[in-house]
Design a protein around this motif. Sequence first.
Motif, short mmCIF file in Angstrom:
data_model
loop_
_atom_site.label_atom_id
_atom_site.label_comp_id
_atom_site.label_asym_id
_atom_site.label_seq_id
_atom_site.Cartn_x
_atom_site.Cartn_y
_atom_site.Cartn_z
N ASN A 32 0.98 -1.38 -0.08
CA ASN A 32 -0.02 0.00 -0.19
C ASN A 32 0.79 1.32 0.08
O ASN A 32 1.03 2.01 0.71
N PHE A 33 1.67 1.36 -1.20
CA PHE A 33 2.48 2.61 -1.18
C PHE A 33 2.11 3.27 -2.71
O PHE A 33 1.55 2.41 -3.46
N ASP A 34 2.38 4.52 -3.00
CA ASP A 34 2.22 5.11 -4.20
C ASP A 34 3.31 5.96 -4.56
O ASP A 34 3.77 6.77 -3.40
N ALA A 35 3.68 6.04 -5.71
CA ALA A 35 4.72 7.08 -6.20
C ALA A 35 4.10 8.43 -6.53
O ALA A 35 2.94 8.41 -7.28
N TYR A 36 4.62 9.58 -6.49
CA TYR A 36 3.92 10.88 -6.91
C TYR A 36 4.92 11.48 -7.46
O TYR A 36 6.02 11.81 -7.01
#
Lengths: 175, 462
Positions: A32-36
């Motif tokens: 549960n991680f995301d790149a921005y």
Amino acid sequence: MSENCFGILAEFKSPHDLLSAAEKLRGKGYKNFDAYSPFPIHGMDEATGIKPSILGWIVLVGGALGLSAGFGLQTWVSTSAYKIIVSGKPLFSYQAFVPVTFELMVLFAAFFTVFGMFALNKLPMHYHPLLKSKNFESVTSHGYFIAIESSDPQFNSAENVLIEVGGSNIEKIEE
Amino acid sequence: MTYLTDDQIVKEEVIRKPLVTGAYDFKQLTNVVSKPVESKPPSWWLIGLVCSLSLLLLLKAMLVYLVWEGVGVWGLNNPVGWGFAIVNFVFWVGIGHAGTLISAILFLFRQKWRTAINRFAEAMTIFAVMAAGIFPAFHIGRVWVAYWLFPIPNSMAMWPNFRSPLLWDVFAVSTYFTVSLLFWYVGLIPDIAMIRDRAKSKIKAKVYGIFALGWRGANRHWQHYEKAYLILAALATPLVLSVHSIVSFDFAVSQLPGWHTTIFPPYFVAGAIFSGFSMVVTLMVLARILFKMENIMTIHHLECMNKIILATGMMVGYAYGMEFFMAWYSAYEYEAFAFINRAFGPYSWAYWIMISCNVISPQLFWSKKCRTSIPIMFIVSIFVNIGMWFERFVITVTSLHRDFLPSSWGYYSPTWVDVCTFIGSFGLFFTMFLLFLKFLPMIAIFEVKAVLPEANPHPEDH
């Protein structure tokens, strides 16, 4: 972890650093991680391990709907609702229905594309915990970030891992 | 001459001109592009806005006068029932086509240079189609019942005739406008979010924030976003080709000599791209100097545009020639007469203006010196704009004024109301365009950043 924590945010220097950090996080089993980033980065989908977009199928439905609605409307209007004989042509002159059918197919498909994309992205979402971070404001200009969300099973060690993979300006984001 | 190996092509080892000149990093690029939105409008902008608003007022006055008095205030007569209104409609719709071509077709062809100009050109499309829509809406005579054109259930139990090309046009142009607007807005979202994040005042952050929809550059968002952009481009590509084809059906499906030809759809599409690109060049030459964006909208971009103007100009010239050939080869005397009458009849002045502007003036672009010279390209682009307006005038009026029966021949001249309405439509176009330049980022900055070498996460591959 506490109830009102959204996650941990870390900043990276370049698209390259962001991509390799995302790869490492995925390697360590984070989900549960995301790149921005200010622009889409090539290879990020594989690095973060997300499934291909299903938008194409949504658009297919929209296009098929527009096509049948367009052709159906014209057929119904011309053969039953309002019969006009023009130059002795048959009422069901399907050749003449092609342009409007095509236009309505494109129109419906375009609406399904845009609103399907909004739905998949859950937009508009005017409140988001990340938007409260002052540092995060550069994400639309020149900043590269990764946020690990508190729902991740390995969230307890998130802060250290983000430092390990090269993140700086570590920030805890409240819900 | 050296040839590239397949390997080199795959790896893009071709030497390409830099898309952005002057060593900018991403932050500086953001600053340059946001500057017009964030600083006080320059005085030329205010002067321009006042002029455009006056012309817009003129347009409104002319339309009110038209509705008050009736369509008789226009120069239409029998046999010329289609005058300035249709000419202006086709002219404006045609201009719009460049925007979609740049944003959709060049995107599918992976032409990276498009990123600096696509936002600008798409805005032009939308405003041009708005200006275009006014003319047929008022030309129908009773504008207050224009909604009869749409299949809306009504108390008269009346439905439109779907076998009429004029109705196809209603669907084509309104679909085109809607899809262009959606495409433009989707492209704007990340850049509006950028303005939101940089906003100093609360109100500004709120207003831009509403339109940014809460965009935050998440990769999960980018994934669906890029897919949506690609699909919209793939939808807009056949759409843009269909729109001007359908506009040409308004003419080609009739029986009139000079209109009833199969070459019309491709000929109209080529002409539309030709006129649209020249309008983009006209506007870009001014905007890049006035906003000091020479490093983002480079001479290289303009040169690419001029090459397309040359290519489409040649296609249009070919179509002019082919029309004459077919008039002779068909051995149909009315067709032959229509074309001889075009070139040597009462409207020959219009015909030769068209030929000189559209066929002769772009030939200058064979020379690299002319292609890269700002004054020359500006003048040629103006010539092409004029020439393409005259093309529509020639097609519409010369075919109508003398058809089969000499006893019903006539001559059409516009009235002052026709001329002022046309001039006024520029007021609408430029008012919208100036507001766009001030309130929205005129360059699709996230796309420019994404095609720069620094954005590539694998620098070692290249």
